[in-house]
Design an enzyme around this catalytic site. Sequence first.
Site, PDB file in Angstrom:
ATOM      1  CB  THR A 168      60.100  36.522 -19.467  1.00 53.19           C
ATOM      2  OG1 THR A 168      60.950  35.615 -20.125  1.00 53.19           O
ATOM      3  CG2 THR A 168      58.787  36.633 -20.199  1.00 53.19           C
TER       4      THR A 168
ATOM      5  NE  ARG B 214      64.866  27.629 -23.953  1.00 53.78           N
ATOM      6  CZ  ARG B 214      64.225  28.528 -23.213  1.00 53.78           C
ATOM      7  NH1 ARG B 214      64.092  29.766 -23.642  1.00 53.78           N
ATOM      8  NH2 ARG B 214      63.698  28.184 -22.053  1.00 53.78           N
ATOM      9  CB  VAL B 215      61.243  28.236 -29.058  1.00 57.46           C
ATOM     10  CG1 VAL B 215      60.002  29.039 -28.711  1.00 57.46           C
ATOM     11  CG2 VAL B 215      61.817  28.719 -30.379  1.00 57.46           C
ATOM     12  N   GLY B 216      61.383  28.859 -25.745  1.00 53.93           N
ATOM     13  CA  GLY B 216      60.794  28.535 -24.450  1.00 53.93           C
ATOM     14  C   GLY B 216      59.283  28.657 -24.459  1.00 53.93           C
ATOM     15  CG  ASP B 217      57.504  29.800 -20.765  1.00 54.97           C
ATOM     16  OD1 ASP B 217      58.718  30.085 -20.902  1.00 54.97           O
ATOM     17  OD2 ASP B 217      56.760  30.377 -19.954  1.00 54.97           O
TER      18      ASP B 217
ATOM     19  CB  THR C 181      58.509  35.245 -15.903  1.00 50.87           C
ATOM     20  OG1 THR C 181      59.954  35.278 -15.920  1.00 50.87           O
ATOM     21  CG2 THR C 181      58.018  35.566 -14.503  1.00 50.87           C
ATOM     22  N   GLY C 182      59.747  32.161 -16.108  1.00 51.74           N
ATOM     23  CA  GLY C 182      60.428  31.105 -15.361  1.00 51.74           C
ATOM     24  C   GLY C 182      61.150  30.154 -16.276  1.00 51.74           C
TER      25      GLY C 182
ATOM     26  N   GLY D 253      61.488  27.965 -18.810  1.00 51.23           N
ATOM     27  CA  GLY D 253      60.528  27.772 -19.885  1.00 51.23           C
ATOM     28  C   GLY D 253      60.188  26.332 -20.201  1.00 51.23           C
TER      29      GLY D 253
HETATM   30  N1  ASP Z   1      60.370  31.738 -19.652  1.00 51.41           N
HETATM   31  C1  ASP Z   1      61.465  32.318 -20.390  1.00 51.41           C
HETATM   32  C2  ASP Z   1      62.054  31.277 -21.310  1.00 51.41           C
HETATM   33  O1  ASP Z   1      62.162  30.139 -20.896  1.00 51.41           O
HETATM   34  C3  ASP Z   1      62.550  32.859 -19.529  1.00 51.41           C
HETATM   35  C4  ASP Z   1      62.113  33.877 -18.536  1.00 51.41           C
HETATM   36  O2  ASP Z   1      60.980  33.827 -18.032  1.00 51.41           O
HETATM   37  O3  ASP Z   1      62.907  34.781 -18.225  1.00 51.41           O
HETATM   38  O4  ASP Z   1      62.456  31.601 -22.406  1.00 51.41           O
END
Ligand code: ASP
Length: 338
Positions: free
Chosen positions: A201, A229-232, A252-253, A255
């Site tokens: 991200t 799917r939706v992340g953070d 970033t991480g 999610g």
């Molecule tokens: N946080 C992002 C997600 O979960 C992934 C990422 O940080 O690369 O979609």
Amino acid sequence: MTTRNPVPILAIHGGAGTLLRSAMSAEQAAQYEAALHAVLQSGEALLASGASALDVVTEAVRQLEECPLFNAGKGAVYTADATHELDACVMDGRDLAAGAVAGVSRVRNPVRAARALLETSRRDAGPVMLIGPPAEAFAAAQGLESVAPDWYGTEARYQQLLKARQKLAQGGGGGQALLDHDGAALQAASGPLDDETKFGTVGAVALDAQGHLAAATSTGGMTNKRPGRVGDSPLIGAGCYANDATVAVSCTGSGEMFMRAVTAYDVSALMEYAGLSLADATRKVVMDKLPRIDGRGGLIAVSRDGEVSLAFNTEGMYRGSVRAGEAPVVAIYAEGGA
Ligand code: ASP
């Protein structure tokens, strides 16, 4: 509104993850560093000319979306269906105005769609977040560039998906979806961070000369993620948050854990309600609270006083910062890491 006279500052990230030292070459590291450096340099010029934090973070993330090295816009990772679904969020610390899009597959620069939504929502009290085709239609109606759904793909990302599938079929990986930089370790050495265990991200946070804060985050999500799917990243308070009273944060991480921990807002809340310094708040969230729920990754943050924190609990995070009138500083690995 403020008597402070802060030196404007911009910080950016291009994801965090596992460092595969054996896969690192000086050329690869130099490529990432040069990309970060270029974005910071153009951000510095904007800040020095008096641009708003909101404009600076939007433009920095747009440039990162255009760079195929990072998992956002061009170069976004593939879903399990070998498609792309992108998410982005922008927030203005002045009045907590925000805009976010999720699951878009035709918007060239999702961060610009998020920014346009921020503006229309502020003006018309309209929605703050749109998803899927209606978000794409909104962006097109705003005059933003549309692309074919296969425009984001690169051969490297496709190989990453094939490797992820192979690894999961062999019972490895520990989960269905992989962080971008984590996912590329599956793939032989594609960058200094193990792409298989890397979260790619991108994000930006800034403080401008008027003392205003803003944050932006954009992502392709996680390799082999379930469609829908939706992340953070597009969620206000999870992967992105800005409040002039405290801090601007982009994460970033993994999610799911960042959502459950409401990570970006937690940094702000620790500063606002518990009186923690920026360094203490980010350390507590990244090194203590996230690991307790297996949350891996990091964040960038700039406080209302112009302090910066680039914190991560992985081996590395593509990151950098620049103050107006100074030269950019970029880094990939943990300080002191071999
Ligand atoms: N946080 C992002 C997600 O979960 C992934 C990422 O940080 O690369 O979609």
